[in-house]
Design a protein around this motif. Sequence first.
Motif, short mmCIF file in Angstrom:
data_model
loop_
_atom_site.label_atom_id
_atom_site.label_comp_id
_atom_site.label_asym_id
_atom_site.label_seq_id
_atom_site.Cartn_x
_atom_site.Cartn_y
_atom_site.Cartn_z
N PRO A 70 -9.48 -2.80 4.62
CA PRO A 70 -9.24 -2.47 3.21
C PRO A 70 -10.43 -1.83 2.50
CG PRO A 70 -9.44 -4.84 3.48
CD PRO A 70 -9.38 -4.23 4.86
N ILE A 71 -11.61 -1.91 3.06
CA ILE A 71 -12.78 -1.25 2.47
C ILE A 71 -12.54 0.26 2.38
CG2 ILE A 71 -14.05 -0.91 4.63
CD1 ILE A 71 -15.58 -1.98 1.25
N LEU A 72 -11.61 0.78 3.17
CA LEU A 72 -11.31 2.21 3.16
C LEU A 72 -10.54 2.65 1.91
CD1 LEU A 72 -10.28 2.74 6.87
CD2 LEU A 72 -12.36 3.56 5.75
N ILE A 73 -9.90 1.70 1.22
CA ILE A 73 -9.08 2.05 0.06
C ILE A 73 -9.99 2.41 -1.12
CG2 ILE A 73 -7.32 1.24 -1.56
CD1 ILE A 73 -6.42 -0.74 0.67
N GLU A 74 -9.81 3.61 -1.63
CA GLU A 74 -10.58 4.04 -2.81
C GLU A 74 -10.26 3.12 -3.97
OE1 GLU A 74 -13.30 5.35 -4.19
OE2 GLU A 74 -12.82 7.20 -3.14
N ARG A 75 -11.25 2.90 -4.80
CA ARG A 75 -11.07 1.99 -5.93
C ARG A 75 -11.74 2.55 -7.16
NH1 ARG A 75 -15.09 0.34 -1.93
NH2 ARG A 75 -17.06 0.36 -2.98
N PRO A 76 -11.37 1.98 -8.27
CA PRO A 76 -10.27 1.06 -8.51
C PRO A 76 -8.95 1.79 -8.66
CG PRO A 76 -11.38 1.48 -10.57
CD PRO A 76 -12.13 2.26 -9.51
N ILE A 77 -7.89 1.10 -8.34
CA ILE A 77 -6.55 1.63 -8.56
C ILE A 77 -5.91 0.80 -9.65
CG2 ILE A 77 -4.26 2.04 -7.57
CD1 ILE A 77 -5.62 2.38 -4.83
N VAL A 78 -5.41 1.48 -10.67
CA VAL A 78 -4.71 0.81 -11.76
C VAL A 78 -3.23 1.12 -11.62
CG1 VAL A 78 -4.44 0.65 -14.27
CG2 VAL A 78 -6.72 0.92 -13.29
N ILE A 79 -2.45 0.06 -11.57
CA ILE A 79 -1.00 0.18 -11.37
C ILE A 79 -0.32 -0.30 -12.64
CG2 ILE A 79 0.95 -0.54 -9.94
CD1 ILE A 79 -1.54 -1.39 -7.95
N ASP A 80 0.52 0.56 -13.17
CA ASP A 80 1.23 0.24 -14.41
C ASP A 80 2.69 0.64 -14.25
OD1 ASP A 80 1.87 -0.42 -16.99
OD2 ASP A 80 0.85 1.26 -17.92
N GLY A 81 3.50 -0.34 -13.89
CA GLY A 81 4.92 -0.06 -13.69
C GLY A 81 5.14 0.89 -12.53
N ASP A 82 5.77 2.04 -12.84
CA ASP A 82 6.10 3.02 -11.82
C ASP A 82 5.01 4.03 -11.57
OD1 ASP A 82 8.59 1.87 -11.39
OD2 ASP A 82 9.58 3.16 -12.86
N THR A 83 3.86 3.86 -12.21
CA THR A 83 2.77 4.81 -12.02
C THR A 83 1.50 4.08 -11.57
OG1 THR A 83 1.99 4.64 -14.32
CG2 THR A 83 3.66 6.33 -13.85
N ALA A 84 0.62 4.85 -10.98
CA ALA A 84 -0.69 4.33 -10.57
C ALA A 84 -1.66 5.48 -10.62
CB ALA A 84 -0.62 3.75 -9.16
N HIS A 85 -2.92 5.16 -10.82
CA HIS A 85 -3.96 6.18 -10.77
C HIS A 85 -5.27 5.53 -10.34
CE1 HIS A 85 -3.96 4.67 -14.91
NE2 HIS A 85 -5.24 4.89 -14.90
N LEU B 235 0.83 -1.20 0.00
CA LEU B 235 0.00 0.00 0.00
C LEU B 235 0.87 1.25 0.00
CD1 LEU B 235 -2.74 1.35 0.01
CD2 LEU B 235 -2.83 1.02 2.49
N ASP B 236 1.93 1.24 0.77
CA ASP B 236 2.86 2.37 0.80
C ASP B 236 3.44 2.62 -0.60
OD1 ASP B 236 4.38 4.43 2.24
OD2 ASP B 236 6.11 3.13 1.86
N GLU B 237 3.83 1.56 -1.27
CA GLU B 237 4.40 1.68 -2.63
C GLU B 237 3.38 2.26 -3.61
OE1 GLU B 237 6.22 -1.16 -6.16
OE2 GLU B 237 6.03 -1.98 -4.14
N VAL B 238 2.15 1.79 -3.53
CA VAL B 238 1.11 2.30 -4.43
C VAL B 238 0.80 3.76 -4.12
CG1 VAL B 238 -1.35 2.07 -5.04
CG2 VAL B 238 0.14 0.06 -5.03
#
Length: 100
Positions: free
Chosen positions: A82-97, A41-44
């Motif tokens: 984990p229900i607190l984590i906003e979604r969806p998160i898309v992770i692509d290599g060194d980026t996420a959104h 989670l820290d990395e994302v």
Amino acid sequence: MEIWHNPRCSKSRAAKQRLDDEGVEHTERRYLDDVPTAAELDEVLTKLGKQPWEIARTGEAAYPATLEHDRAKWIAHMVANPILIERPIVIDGDTAHIER
């Protein structure tokens, strides 16, 4: 590419469908069942350029309204809820959104 996905969420389903429709190769992580570790989670969050309280779902019962803005404490609380984590998160290599 990976999507942190909650199939009960319409925005999450729509984002996954877009990836599928566009033929984008990705893995699906149902993060409520396969909860990220604090390190993940820290990395994302770093990839997002956000603090945990900036991506927390404020309408959830587990939202810690009185928790100080301490990154480690928030990450620990979000991993435990984990229900607190906003979604969806898309992770692509060194980026996420967040696909909102």
